[in-house]
Design a protein around this motif. Structure first.
Motif, PDB file in Angstrom:
ATOM      1  N   VAL A 419     -54.542  56.616 -29.435  1.00 22.93           N
ATOM      2  CA  VAL A 419     -54.670  57.307 -30.959  1.00 22.93           C
ATOM      3  C   VAL A 419     -54.599  58.845 -30.779  1.00 22.93           C
ATOM      4  N   THR A 420     -54.170  59.555 -31.862  1.00 22.68           N
ATOM      5  CA  THR A 420     -54.068  60.852 -31.992  1.00 22.68           C
ATOM      6  C   THR A 420     -55.006  61.326 -32.792  1.00 22.68           C
ATOM      7  N   ARG A 426     -53.862  63.657 -28.249  1.00 23.65           N
ATOM      8  CA  ARG A 426     -53.719  62.231 -27.663  1.00 23.65           C
ATOM      9  C   ARG A 426     -55.146  61.867 -26.889  1.00 23.65           C
ATOM     10  N   VAL A 427     -55.226  60.441 -27.122  1.00 24.34           N
ATOM     11  CA  VAL A 427     -56.208  60.026 -26.038  1.00 24.34           C
ATOM     12  C   VAL A 427     -55.880  60.196 -24.697  1.00 24.34           C
ATOM     13  N   GLY A 428     -54.466  59.848 -24.257  1.00 21.55           N
ATOM     14  CA  GLY A 428     -54.018  60.292 -23.045  1.00 21.55           C
ATOM     15  C   GLY A 428     -54.004  61.590 -22.592  1.00 21.55           C
ATOM     16  N   LEU A 438     -65.672  59.671 -24.510  1.00 20.40           N
ATOM     17  CA  LEU A 438     -66.361  59.072 -25.794  1.00 20.40           C
ATOM     18  C   LEU A 438     -65.419  59.591 -26.981  1.00 20.40           C
ATOM     19  N   LEU A 439     -64.960  58.448 -27.531  1.00 19.46           N
ATOM     20  CA  LEU A 439     -64.083  58.699 -28.911  1.00 19.46           C
ATOM     21  C   LEU A 439     -65.194  58.243 -29.951  1.00 19.46           C
ATOM     22  N   ALA A 465     -58.718  60.612 -37.123  1.00 21.81           N
ATOM     23  CA  ALA A 465     -57.866  60.253 -36.353  1.00 21.81           C
ATOM     24  C   ALA A 465     -56.803  59.560 -37.203  1.00 21.81           C
ATOM     25  N   TYR A 466     -55.503  59.780 -36.557  1.00 23.70           N
ATOM     26  CA  TYR A 466     -54.220  58.829 -37.437  1.00 23.70           C
ATOM     27  C   TYR A 466     -54.213  57.664 -36.620  1.00 23.70           C
TER      28      TYR A 466
END
Length: 510
Positions: A419-420, A426-428, A438-439, A465-466
């Protein structure tokens, strides 16, 4: 052994991709690492195209991206480095992979059936093994890992506190030893870990040669009354001779022998005028009965072997390394929950067993028998349907790989979607420091307070988030696997339980 012998946090046997990636993971967490490799030089023609090409699965590419390695490794992907190599048949449809040589195509795959994958390119990328190893070795050495070549492990003795290792005529000490030293692993044998499975049905050949009369050989893969032959002009050949693996490692591979096998299996009177490169392999499928004995652990081919059909072996091993690295590092630091290291085998052993069965199923379809040819016809029909192509893509690409972590949410145990966030991260990107994550898409104060207390072990990503896929909050392990997820505003107490389960008890203020 002298008391002055340095004590490494971890000694890794084997400087292949699995051992090197594990070394990178441990060094990222601040552990001291020594890698011992039997071969004096990393170079080998079998690590270069065409035989050294390996397809990277979706989970592997996600792992490499989360450590900022993907772009460097795929910069020399086969379709860019060697145009045409990946499509020797000049197909008009885009192949996505194969099962025992039966291809499935992108135009039949229904990606909408993967609800927790974001829209975007998906599939496999082929890269030379030599390039993968070079990139990982450079990262490992830059992060402080010591790599000793020409020093294969010869023996080991372990105590409750450490492991003494003999290698290359020298003595070394480590708190832990990980065997990434291949199918004939000295570490596995010295630790007394059992290795069991099914014996081979064939000897496989990979050959680069100069041929005469090759016009009669049809490009691509064919099944015959004697086995299988795959031909890529002008002289690249793969064969399966169903001799129960009798020839593998039994005698030198000569020009005359390769010619005899090629003629018998293909039924074509082709002549091998010059043998440039040849190696054999089998479909022997074995798995270690345990992935750990005391302070000795196994990963990669030391833990599981199978036929190299469909490129699953490298990806399976790299998945082992990603799973084990953060857990072993936490154990070394002393902040791991009591059973964290044991979860490595619980999670990865079933994944390995599933891949071995996938390999065995392909061998069953390849056998030179009327029943196998009848089964092949049915699989060809099924793989051309959207249901069939999507199923085979799921298995070959690894897009639905899941570990059984016991959670209620369907995303738990799977790779976190990339997710961006609203700020463009990005999560990456947020996983590159090797911590958990933790998101918090609601940006709530209770979760922020939790993240602050656990900041030594987890990062925090909050706010809009997008396309968050309907998720409100997600707890991600350092390997990118979802430990907990919620489609509703989360309860901070439940999130705290997840943090304690995976990252240890008590306050963790940095």
């Amino acid at each position: 052994m002298s008391a002055s012998t340095p004590l490494y946090d971890t000694i890794i046997a084997g400087a292949g991709p699995v051992g090197l990636f594990l070394a990178c993971e441990l060094s990222l967490a601040g552990c001291s690492v020594l890698v011992l490799e039997q071969a004096g030089e990393p170079s080998s023609p079998l690590k270069r195209a065409p035989f050294g090409l390996r397809g990277l699965s979706v989970p592997t590419m996600e792992s490499l991206d989360r450590r900022n390695l993907l772009e460097t490794i795929t910069a020399h992907a086969a379709d860019r480095a060697t145009p045409g190599m990946a499509h020797v048949l000049q197909q008009t449809r885009r192949p996505g992979g194969h099962f025992a040589g039966i291809q499935f195509f992108h135009d039949r795959i229904d990606t909408a059936r993967w609800p927790y994958r974001l829209p975007g390119p998906v599939g496999m990328v082929a890269v030379e093994m030599a390039h993968i190893e070079a990139v990982l070795a450079a990262r490992a050495e830059a992060s402080g890992v010591t790599i000793l070549r020409g020093a294969g492990v010869e023996g080991l003795t372990q105590t409750r506190q450490s492991v003494a290792v003999e290698a290359g005529g020298r003595a070394f000490r480590g708190r832990w030893l990980v065997g990434c030293d291949g199918a004939r692993s000295v570490v596995r044998k010295a630790a007394g870990i059992g290795f069991a499975g099914t014996e081979p049905k064939f000897t496989g050949y990979s050959v680069q040669a100069e041929l005469s009369g090759a016009d009669a050989l049809k490009p691509g893969r064919q099944y015959t009354a004697q086995g299988m032959v795959q031909f890529a002009p002008p002289g690249t050949i793969a064969m399966a001779d169903f001799d129960k693996g009798a020839f593998h490692r039994s005698a030198p591979i000569t020009r005359a022998h390769v010619e005899a096998v090629l003629r018998r299996v293909s039924g074509v009177a082709v002549t091998v005028t010059r043998l440039d490169l040849a190696t054999t392999w089998t479909d022997r499928a074995y798995q270690a009965r345990a992935y750990r004995d005391g302070r000795v652990l196994l990963a990669g081919d030391a833990a599981h072997i199978h036929a190299p059909l469909g490129g699953q072996g490298l990806n399976l091993g790299l998945g082992d390394a990603m799973n084990l690295g953060w857990k072993l590092a936490a154990t070394i630091r002393g902040d791991a929950p009591a059973d964290l290291l044991d979860s490595y085998a619980r999670e990865r052993h079933p994944v390995g067993a599933r891949v071995l069965d996938w390999s065995r199923a392909q061998v069953a379809l390849m056998r030179p028998s009327p029943s196998s040819r009848a089964l092949e016809a049915i699989v060809r029909d099924l793989i051309e349907t959207p249901d069939g192509a999507t199923y085979f893509a799921e298995r070959v690409w690894g897009v639905t790989l899941a570990h059984d972590l016991g959670g209620d949410h369907p995303l738990v145990g799977r790779s976190v979607p990339d997710v961006t966030l609203g700020d463009g991260r990005r999560v990456g990107d947020l996983l590159r420091d090797g911590r958990g994550l933790l998101l918090d898409f609601d940006a709530g104060a209770p979760l922020r307070a939790l993240a602050d207390r656990w900041s030594a072990r987890i990062g925090y990503g909050a706010g809009r988030a997008y396309d968050p896929l309907g998720l409100h909050a997600v707890l991600v392990r350092p390997d990118g696997i979802v430990a907990w997820a919620s489609d509703t505003p989360p309860d901070a107490a439940i999130v705290g339980e997840g943090l304690t389960r995976w990252f240890g008890g008590g306050s963790c203020t940095a």
